[in-house]
Scaffold this motif. Sequence first.
Motif, mmCIF file in Angstrom:
data_model
loop_
_atom_site.group_PDB
_atom_site.id
_atom_site.type_symbol
_atom_site.label_atom_id
_atom_site.label_comp_id
_atom_site.label_asym_id
_atom_site.label_seq_id
_atom_site.Cartn_x
_atom_site.Cartn_y
_atom_site.Cartn_z
ATOM 1 N N THR A 1 4.303 -4.725 12.815
ATOM 2 C CA THR A 1 4.172 -4.156 14.163
ATOM 3 C C THR A 1 2.769 -3.566 14.315
ATOM 4 O O THR A 1 2.058 -3.389 13.326
ATOM 5 N N GLU B 1 -3.564 -2.939 4.932
ATOM 6 C CA GLU B 1 -4.033 -3.908 5.930
ATOM 7 C C GLU B 1 -4.272 -3.281 7.303
ATOM 8 O O GLU B 1 -4.896 -3.901 8.167
ATOM 9 N N ASP C 1 10.630 3.330 6.207
ATOM 10 C CA ASP C 1 10.337 1.970 6.693
ATOM 11 C C ASP C 1 11.443 1.554 7.653
ATOM 12 O O ASP C 1 12.608 1.891 7.446
ATOM 13 N N PHE D 1 -3.869 -7.821 -1.810
ATOM 14 C CA PHE D 1 -3.033 -6.876 -2.561
ATOM 15 C C PHE D 1 -3.907 -5.877 -3.320
ATOM 16 O O PHE D 1 -3.581 -4.692 -3.376
ATOM 17 N N ALA E 1 0.826 -1.209 0.000
ATOM 18 C CA ALA E 1 0.000 0.000 0.000
ATOM 19 C C ALA E 1 0.863 1.262 0.000
ATOM 20 O O ALA E 1 0.586 2.221 -0.739
HETATM 21 P P1 FDA Z 1 2.672 -4.669 4.444
HETATM 22 O O1 FDA Z 1 2.688 -5.571 5.593
HETATM 23 O O2 FDA Z 1 2.871 -5.208 3.071
HETATM 24 O O3 FDA Z 1 3.690 -3.476 4.622
HETATM 25 C C1 FDA Z 1 3.855 -2.810 5.846
HETATM 26 C C2 FDA Z 1 5.215 -2.137 5.855
HETATM 27 O O4 FDA Z 1 5.299 -1.339 7.011
HETATM 28 C C3 FDA Z 1 6.372 -3.132 5.914
HETATM 29 O O5 FDA Z 1 7.335 -2.794 4.941
HETATM 30 C C4 FDA Z 1 6.902 -2.987 7.327
HETATM 31 O O6 FDA Z 1 8.317 -3.182 7.411
HETATM 32 C C5 FDA Z 1 6.554 -1.536 7.635
HETATM 33 N N1 FDA Z 1 6.415 -1.282 9.068
HETATM 34 C C6 FDA Z 1 5.689 -1.991 9.960
HETATM 35 N N2 FDA Z 1 5.811 -1.451 11.175
HETATM 36 C C7 FDA Z 1 6.626 -0.387 11.059
HETATM 37 C C8 FDA Z 1 7.139 0.568 11.969
HETATM 38 N N3 FDA Z 1 6.825 0.503 13.276
HETATM 39 N N4 FDA Z 1 7.958 1.529 11.506
HETATM 40 C C9 FDA Z 1 8.289 1.595 10.190
HETATM 41 N N5 FDA Z 1 7.842 0.714 9.275
HETATM 42 C C10 FDA Z 1 7.016 -0.267 9.704
HETATM 43 N N6 FDA Z 1 -2.066 -11.113 -0.431
HETATM 44 C C11 FDA Z 1 -2.431 -11.274 -1.728
HETATM 45 O O7 FDA Z 1 -3.277 -10.519 -2.206
HETATM 46 N N7 FDA Z 1 -1.839 -12.223 -2.512
HETATM 47 C C12 FDA Z 1 -0.886 -13.078 -2.033
HETATM 48 O O8 FDA Z 1 -0.310 -13.891 -2.777
HETATM 49 C C13 FDA Z 1 -0.541 -12.969 -0.657
HETATM 50 N N8 FDA Z 1 0.348 -13.832 -0.094
HETATM 51 C C14 FDA Z 1 0.728 -13.686 1.214
HETATM 52 C C15 FDA Z 1 1.626 -14.598 1.776
HETATM 53 C C16 FDA Z 1 2.014 -14.451 3.094
HETATM 54 C C17 FDA Z 1 2.943 -15.470 3.716
HETATM 55 C C18 FDA Z 1 1.513 -13.371 3.865
HETATM 56 C C19 FDA Z 1 1.957 -13.137 5.283
HETATM 57 C C20 FDA Z 1 0.602 -12.477 3.310
HETATM 58 C C21 FDA Z 1 0.184 -12.636 1.995
HETATM 59 N N9 FDA Z 1 -0.753 -11.766 1.417
HETATM 60 C C22 FDA Z 1 -1.129 -11.949 0.110
HETATM 61 C C23 FDA Z 1 -1.303 -10.622 2.171
HETATM 62 C C24 FDA Z 1 -0.545 -9.343 1.755
HETATM 63 O O9 FDA Z 1 0.845 -9.585 1.823
HETATM 64 C C25 FDA Z 1 -0.906 -8.171 2.660
HETATM 65 O O10 FDA Z 1 -2.301 -8.033 2.765
HETATM 66 C C26 FDA Z 1 -0.318 -6.869 2.114
HETATM 67 O O11 FDA Z 1 1.090 -6.993 2.064
HETATM 68 C C27 FDA Z 1 -0.707 -5.682 2.965
HETATM 69 O O12 FDA Z 1 -0.055 -4.553 2.454
HETATM 70 P P2 FDA Z 1 0.315 -3.317 3.405
HETATM 71 O O13 FDA Z 1 1.114 -2.404 2.555
HETATM 72 O O14 FDA Z 1 -0.907 -2.822 4.067
HETATM 73 O O15 FDA Z 1 1.207 -3.946 4.552
#
Ligand code: FDA
Length: 395
Positions: free
Chosen positions: A173, A368, A36, A381, A17
Amino acid sequence: MTTETKFDAIIIGAGAAGLMAAMTAGQRGRRVLLLDHNAEPGAKILISGGGRCNFTNREAPANRFLSGNPHFAKSALSRYKPADFIALVDRAGIAWHEKTLGQLFCDGSAQQIVAMLMKGCRDAGVIFRFDTPIASVSRQSMFHVKTEGREEFRAPALIIATGGLSIPKLGATGFAYRIAEQFDLPMIKPEPALVPLTFDQPDLPLMRGLSGTPCEVVATAGKTRFREAMIFTHRGLSGPAILQISSYLKAGDSFTVDLLPGANAREALLATKRTRPRVALRTALAEHLPQRLAHALAPEDDQAPPIGETSDKVIGALAERVQNWRLTPEGTEGFAKAEVTRGGIDTRALSSQTMASNDVPGLHFIGESVDVTGWLGGYNFQWAWASGFAAGQAV
Ligand code: FDA
């Protein structure tokens, strides 16, 4: 490394996102800083879809998403559709293919999706800072973001894109929830979703004995049903059908599994009773189910009568177990194994157009972190892309 401290928008979280929001805002000429705490962007994109990233689904109607307000996601999803992301992937020359149920995957590697988004951000002038833990966020005339490295950045818009709690070892987190709390935004309790289920007695010994056995099932909870694969594990059940239904279960809820979708186990067994009465019951069942599963469901000793001498009542009870197996999970495998987090920032606090807080101007939540949770199959995604695009258009 940037020496600038003032931006049009600061985005915290370089996942799906955050990258989409940064690219979109940058392409509109906004000066964007993307922060990040991880050393690299897109950790979850890289491991998604078994390393091939199920980056979207052919169709992403709003009924494929769970939320306290089922209408909330409609606006963003209608303004950034699967076809828009497919066009981006095509322009980047990334080859892809469709699997079952409209799921689209890279032919090559998920790395291509991260590289495409990073190039899009770079071309749009986005400034990145990785390995940058955040110390504090405050709001005066603008948002001030202080890093643990004692730098301070300012912007009139702040986009929180730090995702949910699933898979902490990849950097997840509760940052978004802490910011929500700080600014008095309501929350829906975050819980593991798309997660394997764990069981206790009396079902666990059977499940453990079948660990690794796959089968196609229909899993049903209330009016929601999924016909997909299921797999037995040493702690319970997993596989797409189970992950999907897990998102719909609260603690203590039960659901049913039909191990023989589209067939009638009772009629099939009674037909065998009529035509081949000397066959053992478990052998008759094994003509319709994987043998290990059939033998576990119909355990027999040497004295067991053949199917011809088994009462219709006993056959009916076995068929009921096969097609309407009622199960109450003891729990889930938790955030360590959950593919996503359901719950999060309550959508009532946000604009569905811009993803901005209704009460704190300029503070956006996307992906998310928000109480919008997609089905398995590329929907999460698609929500990240669509909500990121909505915020990137607004800042
Ligand atoms: P995302 O989790 O991607 O990104 C969050 C970012 O924030 C990370 O880079 C993290 O390091 C950073 N962050 C967190 N806390 C922080 C802090 N305190 N300070 C600074 N940075 C911080 N979905 C799908 O549609 N198709 C698929 O094939 C899959 N497959 C899949 C496999 C596995 C094993 C998992 C765990 C999940 C999936 N998903 C999926 C779900 C998908 O990965 C998920 O819904 C999205 O990555 C969410 O995107 P976001 O950008 O919201 O969060």
